[in-house]
Design an enzyme around this catalytic site. Sequence first.
Site, PDB file in Angstrom:
ATOM      1  N   CYS A   1       1.253  -1.355  -0.215  1.00 42.43           N
ATOM      2  CA  CYS A   1      -0.325   0.224  -0.278  1.00 42.43           C
ATOM      3  C   CYS A   1       0.533   1.040   0.104  1.00 42.43           C
ATOM      4  O   CYS A   1       0.429   2.300  -0.894  1.00 42.43           O
ATOM      5  CB  CYS A   1      -1.220   0.198   1.044  1.00 42.43           C
ATOM      6  SG  CYS A   1      -0.305  -0.300   3.044  1.00 42.43           S
TER       7      CYS A   1
ATOM      8  N   HIS B   1      -1.885   7.008   4.192  1.00 43.44           N
ATOM      9  CA  HIS B   1      -0.163   6.735   4.546  1.00 43.44           C
ATOM     10  C   HIS B   1       0.285   7.725   3.719  1.00 43.44           C
ATOM     11  O   HIS B   1       0.564   7.968   2.524  1.00 43.44           O
ATOM     12  CB  HIS B   1       0.418   5.286   3.531  1.00 43.44           C
ATOM     13  CG  HIS B   1      -0.123   3.892   4.327  1.00 43.44           C
ATOM     14  ND1 HIS B   1      -1.200   4.116   5.670  1.00 43.44           N
ATOM     15  CD2 HIS B   1       0.058   2.299   4.246  1.00 43.44           C
ATOM     16  CE1 HIS B   1      -1.225   2.665   5.750  1.00 43.44           C
ATOM     17  NE2 HIS B   1      -0.322   1.468   4.845  1.00 43.44           N
TER      18      HIS B   1
END
Length: 347
Positions: free
Chosen positions: A148, A240
Site C-alpha cells: 500500500c 499512508h
Amino acid sequence: MARIEVGILGATGMVGQQFIALLAKHPWFKVSWLGASQRSEGKAYRDATAWRLPAALPDDVAKLVVETAAPGNAPKIVFSGLDSSVAGEIEAAFANAGHLVISNSKNYRQDTTVPLMIPEINADHLKLLDCQQAARGWKGRIVTNPNCSVIALTMALAPLRQFGLQTVMVTTMQAISGAGYPGVASWDILGNVIPFIDGEEEKFQPEIQKILGRVVNGAIDPHPVVVSASTTRVPVHDGHTVSTAVKLEQQATPEALVDAFNGFRGRPQELKLPSAPPQPLVYLTERNRPQPALDVNRDGGMTVSVGRLRRCPVLDYKFIALGHNTIRGAAGAAILNAELMREEGML
Ligand code: NAP
C-alpha cells in the site's frame, strides 16, 4: 448489460470490507460470493464481520453466507484480501482451479510471471500472463497489487523517470487501518509512533524496481533505482504519508517536476475506466498539505496527493505524497486491475 459476478477472499477483513463498499454500485461487477476463515464460515456476512466503514453495508451482501476459502462455488473472478499467512496456498488453489485471482497479499508479487500492477504505470505488464499458465501449470491466473505505501510512492516516482530517477530515500507514516482489524492495540498506538513494521521496508526496492521495469522477451527488466526505506505506524485512521527525497540524473526545475506530477496519466484514464481518477496525481500548492485528514479521500480515495516539493541539499528534491491505503493501496487498485483486464479483453 448483466454485471459480472465476482467473489471476495478475506471478505471479513479491512480490505475485504473496502471491496464490498467499492463494488456496491459498480457498473460492471457484482459481489456474489464471500470467503473467509473457519471463524466466519457459515455465518451471514453481517454477523461474521465488524463493519468498520462509514458507507452502509449493502443489504444484498449483508445476507450472503460466508463460505470456506476454497474453490468450488466461487465465481471465475475473485478479489483477494487474505492474510498473507494463508494467501499463498489459498490463492494458488483458486488459480489452479481456473479462477482469476486479483490479490493484495505479498505472496506472489515477486513471481516472475505474476504482474505487479499499477495500471497507470505498467498496464503492459499484463503480458507476463502469457507465460504464467505454462510456468505454473495453473488453469487460471494471479495478478497482484503492490504494497500500500509502495503504490502511493511509486505513483509519485513514475513521472520523475523522464529526469533519470536514480535514488530514493523514503520515510513512511502509515495509518492503523494498514494493519487490518483490530490491528495495533490502542495502548500501543495512541499518542505514539511505532518505528517498525515487520517485513515492510524490505518490500520497497524490489517492488518499485519491478513496477517501473520494462517487459523484455516476456520477463521484467527491473528499473535500476536504488531505494532506502524506513517505515513507521502512526495514529491516523486511513492514509499512508511518505516523506521522500530523490536524486535525479538530469537537472530539472521545480516547475518541471510539478508539471510532471500534474500531467501524469495512464491507460485507465485513456480507457476512462469506472474507478480511474481523472488526475491520478494532484500537486497541492498549500504549504501544509497533503494531510490524511483532509486529502485522503480525493476522487474516492483513488488519487495520490503530492506537496511540499523543495530542494534537498543531500539528494536533489524532497516532497510528501499521500495515498489511501485500503482504496488506492488495496481494494480500489485491485478493482482498477479488473476493469483494465476487462477493457483489454482479458476476462
Ligand atoms: P485483516 O483485516 O486482518 O483481514 C484478513 C482476512 O483474511 C479476514 O477476512 C480473515 O478472515 C481472512 N483469513 C485469515 N485467516 C484465514 C484462513 N486461515 N483462511 C481463510 N481466510 C483467512 O487484514 P487486511 O488489512 O484486510 O489485509 C488483507 C491482506 O491485504 C493482507 O495480505 C495485507 O497485507 C494486504 N494489504 C492490506 C492493506 C491495508 O491497508 N489494510 C493494504 C494493502 C494490502 P476471518 O475474519 O474469518 O478471520
